[in-house]
Write a protein that holds these residues in place. Structure first.
Motif, PDB file in Angstrom:
ATOM      1  N   GLU C 304      50.166  40.591  42.566  1.00 41.20           N
ATOM      2  CA  GLU C 304      49.070  39.706  42.170  1.00 41.20           C
ATOM      3  C   GLU C 304      49.113  39.352  40.680  1.00 41.20           C
ATOM      4  O   GLU C 304      48.900  38.204  40.298  1.00 41.20           O
ATOM      5  N   SER C 305      49.395  40.334  39.829  1.00 45.58           N
ATOM      6  CA  SER C 305      49.376  40.072  38.384  1.00 45.58           C
ATOM      7  C   SER C 305      50.333  38.955  37.992  1.00 45.58           C
ATOM      8  O   SER C 305      50.123  38.261  37.004  1.00 45.58           O
ATOM      9  N   PHE C 306      51.387  38.790  38.795  1.00 47.44           N
ATOM     10  CA  PHE C 306      52.367  37.756  38.496  1.00 47.44           C
ATOM     11  C   PHE C 306      51.736  36.364  38.562  1.00 47.44           C
ATOM     12  O   PHE C 306      52.182  35.429  37.906  1.00 47.44           O
ATOM     13  N   HIS C 307      50.663  36.225  39.335  1.00 51.29           N
ATOM     14  CA  HIS C 307      49.987  34.941  39.488  1.00 51.29           C
ATOM     15  C   HIS C 307      48.849  34.747  38.494  1.00 51.29           C
ATOM     16  O   HIS C 307      48.290  33.661  38.405  1.00 51.29           O
ATOM     17  N   VAL C 314      43.747  36.749  28.621  1.00 51.00           N
ATOM     18  CA  VAL C 314      42.409  36.181  28.447  1.00 51.00           C
ATOM     19  C   VAL C 314      41.370  36.860  29.311  1.00 51.00           C
ATOM     20  O   VAL C 314      40.245  36.403  29.410  1.00 51.00           O
ATOM     21  N   GLY C 315      41.781  37.971  29.970  1.00 52.14           N
ATOM     22  CA  GLY C 315      40.737  38.412  30.853  1.00 52.14           C
ATOM     23  C   GLY C 315      40.944  39.758  31.460  1.00 52.14           C
ATOM     24  O   GLY C 315      41.304  40.714  30.783  1.00 52.14           O
ATOM     25  N   VAL C 316      40.714  39.767  32.710  1.00 49.27           N
ATOM     26  CA  VAL C 316      40.655  41.025  33.449  1.00 49.27           C
ATOM     27  C   VAL C 316      42.023  41.553  33.831  1.00 49.27           C
ATOM     28  O   VAL C 316      42.129  42.653  34.355  1.00 49.27           O
ATOM     29  N   ASP C 317      43.077  40.769  33.612  1.00 44.61           N
ATOM     30  CA  ASP C 317      44.396  41.162  34.107  1.00 44.61           C
ATOM     31  C   ASP C 317      45.049  42.230  33.242  1.00 44.61           C
ATOM     32  O   ASP C 317      44.656  42.488  32.137  1.00 44.61           O
TER      33      ASP C 317
END
Lengths: 318, 318, 318, 318
Positions: C304-307, C314-317
């Motif tokens: 998922e992180s790849f997307h 900038v955020g939650v990743d």
């Protein structure tokens, strides 16, 4: 230290059961690149280009997928007799059979999880027919290069309700050496990687998620290079072979793998790599559940079906 | 059939002599990528990233290049005793020494060609220091990846005036299995490939063109893939390591090779591949001179120096 | 058909921003195996062993990770002038700068998503110092073989809120050729793989899940073989480099990949493979969302992180 | 600097002449793994699994081996017209032909050494029949994996009595870029490696030892990995394909090679590797005779026949 039991040499062959004999045969011949060496009744005997004996796979029509039996070859007639005596003493023995295509009398038994095994010594060496004669005599067969071109059967991985019981039987009665194992925090043993040689795994027991008995996890076929595993994956894709796990490197035993399903439903691995255990006092590695949660060697998370599906299929998997 | 003698497990290490200790050390550390594990007197002890024992190479300053000794590890104290008795009975024994860095008491002897060997059982397992601790515990050391990054010592190839005498000594007294050999039309045996395991060659004798004694042909270090052999060749080229034979595949034993010379003058191989001998009744391959004239597996003609040069150098070669 | 614009030759270099300059530098030198070629202010200029110009990576200290700029090299002074005129006409131009270490005057502009680019022609060829002089003159630098030993910067993948707008800008104003793209059922374009050469991807735009602007997805560094990608993964593991995606083969563009994070937080790829587009009328492949749901080439599900993750974060990743 | 002529895109296909059409066809289909795409008269049209056009090899029965013609594809109809005008102006033009299987009108000419070429633009893209449809649409054909499984034609190497004259013709009239060349001490040019793309060699001229005209040195077919070259060598050995040069790495252009002879007598290469030339001001490498005496990249001495044999055979070679 106690000296190891070294009466058994190798897994001579394994018998695979399939409800789709024609499609399964096409898979082993066209996709894995094996040669048909003989037929007998509902069985076809198949070999890789590097098999020194006549075959390493017996493919047999059956109502359901799964493992027929695993055949272990002894180092000598005397070694065979010693192991038979040990098995009989263990109470797991079944008795002698006359033999089969390519090998002589065999003693049959079941491991604690009810997988059928046989032990034999007499075996026929492969003599290549003219069209399969290799250019170099230290190779048993011409390198045809068809499909994944597997060299030989490499290892057998079976499921067991009680891994520890089967592992200790394999060590104490058969003489396998233990190289790696998984033990949960509650002491449950969920995997054991064993070998008769320096190769890090030839016979593997892993926990059966369904507590069924006698099931197969997978048969693994050897290729000499990782590149051939990658190539096999391309071949699987374009032959519509379902890939369960794309090529990567295992954490346990460090084998390089590709997993897919043959048409009969059995899981098949194309494998290479791993490491050799040359030393007598190699300390078996015990992995914890926490360590296994790291996934495979390069971090790939193991797909759920790998932990649950086996043949025959007993449930909701696959 | 007679059951094999299986008292010895492996070549634990080899000692290499060099008249250029500093340059040789830089070669093994920077070019082959080994780690310095210990020093003692005029010797440095070196290991590959896959060595489970502390080291597999002892590099010792000496007036001339060549082989110091080959150290064989037994399977158990009892196995060690049995082999010592057999060697003493053969008349080749020399006696016990106290041990060395990383291993216990060793019994020394010379093979018929006067190469020094030692036999031992007690050995220290490698414990990686913090900076070399691997991420996965089934690997003894962190994969540093420096230079050719050899994994471990693989095999030892020594020259002998009388190959047959040394080969039968290795089989009958030490318990080696013979997998391949070369026999000329006049019956002279000019090469023998032997092993203690399923690996197709661990100890090799080839004919000494100069009928000298005790000489070394080469030490071979293992890498897991052919690609690493090719990469090692690039590294040799850009480190000015003289390449004697570029990467290719041997006809005999099918090993993939790269040969070069370390600064002290010893021939070094980076190797991988080959085949496994799982069966007890494998029939040793005997090659004729006519067959050897085909060159290597893919037709490469073997360079002349490969047939004549050894260390210590005794003549016009190299 | 319209003849292609071919005024630009290549991505000369990319500038990467890092809040951890020392750790990032160690990553590129020790783990990726690059050489430090120059320093200037808060920047270090790094090169792969196959870079013909002085460097392909400018690493610059910054409060946050991300892309500094991408520098495109023109085929000639005249080609440079033509592209500058086209950019100015597009309204995206910023103006000329004097140059930088290793190259002459450059014209700067921002793509529609606000990534900074520069265009230049004059560049200094690399002249290896004595200790890095290669053995063969058709190689710009000695093959040192340290770490993953990347050969050069290969491609740049940037995020964009509006992929289509940036892709058409790259095609129409810069002269990139489009080889593959992803278009959702609602017509949204979520990815575009473009090139100035026969190589299937040099500049890639993918949708920014957070609709931010000017973000980097990853920089990719080339190795010649898949085996080197596998080897790089081993090196990542034992250097504690977080692996986001283990080695496998992309479905789109068929590149072989390994993704990890350098200490500054930027995603880095080690890549090889793919295919060449030799024909002028190659029809760009358009993938649907349904096709992308197949995962990568061998069925690996994309993490998922790849997307979602890019730099600056900038955020939650991540 | 003058901007390069970039009117030609690639070698679309080459025509090979063979006096043994059936055996040659079997070689290309069974050993190299190509597919038969069409037949016309005495010709069979063959493709690799990565060819985007219908074929890259036209195999034609002929009294003697050799090159039929080389077909170059232009970037556009206008580019085609420009090159035709230039060729006509050079005095080497022959005139238009109607076309051939898979492509439209072509302008024919001979290079100064009398090799026949044709120039065309219109070409049919390959549409795979059902049984050859690939699983991924960015691949033109299913990966069958038969034999060496070559992907496509890679480059053409022709002999010339006067290399310099042909090289300058290819540069000045056709627009080839020169990447490497060999010049003897007396100023004779004996080899020139040229390309239309970033790939380091697509068209090569080497000196004809017999000063004959119009001869072929070899056609080279691409595989993606060095491992596939090694595998191809195993396949050659077991298919009785004569190997002229076992797999190794060229010094000039750094390509990885395997050379053998197809049954018609033509030399065939299986190749991969090399380097990319991304920069406009790449300085062509000029090798001296002294440098060439080093042999290939890893020191392999080039076999004599490689310097003398070509097709048609004119003399004592082969």
């Amino acid at each position: 230290m106690t000296e190891p039991i070294r009466d058994l040499a190798r897994i001579g062959h394994a018998e695979l059961l399939t409800p789709k004999p024609e499609e399964s045969l096409r898979f082993f011949v066209d996709v894995l690149g094996m040669e048909e060496e003989a037929r007998d009744g509902q069985s076809v005997f198949l070999r890789g280009w590097g098999d020194y004996l006549r075959y390493s796979l017996k493919l047999t029509e059956s109502p359901h997928a799964g493992l027929g039996h695993v055949a272990l070859r002894a180092w000598s007639p005397e070694a065979l007799d010693r192991r038979v005596a040990a098995i009989e003493a263990s109470g797991h023995g079944l008795g002698w059979i006359e033999g089969d295509v390519g090998h002589g009398p065999a003693y049959t038994f079941k491991d604690p999880d009810e997988h059928l095994f046989e032990l034999y010594y007499e075996a026929e060496r492969y003599e290549a027919p003219e069209h399969l004669r290799p250019s170099w005599r230290n190779q048993p067969q011409r390198y045809v290069g068809r499909g994944a071109a597997v060299k030989r059967l490499d290892h057998v991985n079976v499921l067991a309700a009680d891994v520890r019981a089967n592992r200790t039987f394999a060590q104490d009665v058969l003489g396998y050496r233990l190289y790696e194992r998984i033990e949960l925090d509650d002491g449950t043993e969920t995997g054991a990687w064993m070998s008769l040689s320096i190769a890090a795994h030839e016979l593997i027991y892993v926990a059966d998620a369904h507590k069924a008995t006698g099931r197969l996890h997978h048969l693994a076929f050897w290729v000499d290079t990782r590149e051939e595993c990658l190539r096999a994956a391309d071949i699987f894709v374009d032959h519509n072979v379902p890939i369960e796990a794309a090529p990567s490197k295992h954490g346990v035993a460090q084998g390089f793998f590709l997993y897919g399903f043959e048409p009969g439903g059995n899981r098949i691995e194309v494998t290479t790599g791993g490491y050799f255990v040359y030393d007598p006092d190699f300390e078996p590695i015990t992995w914890t559940a926490a360590e296994r949660a790291r996934g495979q060697y390069w971090g790939v998370k193991t797909i759920e079906s790998f932990h649950t599906y086996g043949t025959p299929d007993v449930g909701v998997d696959g």
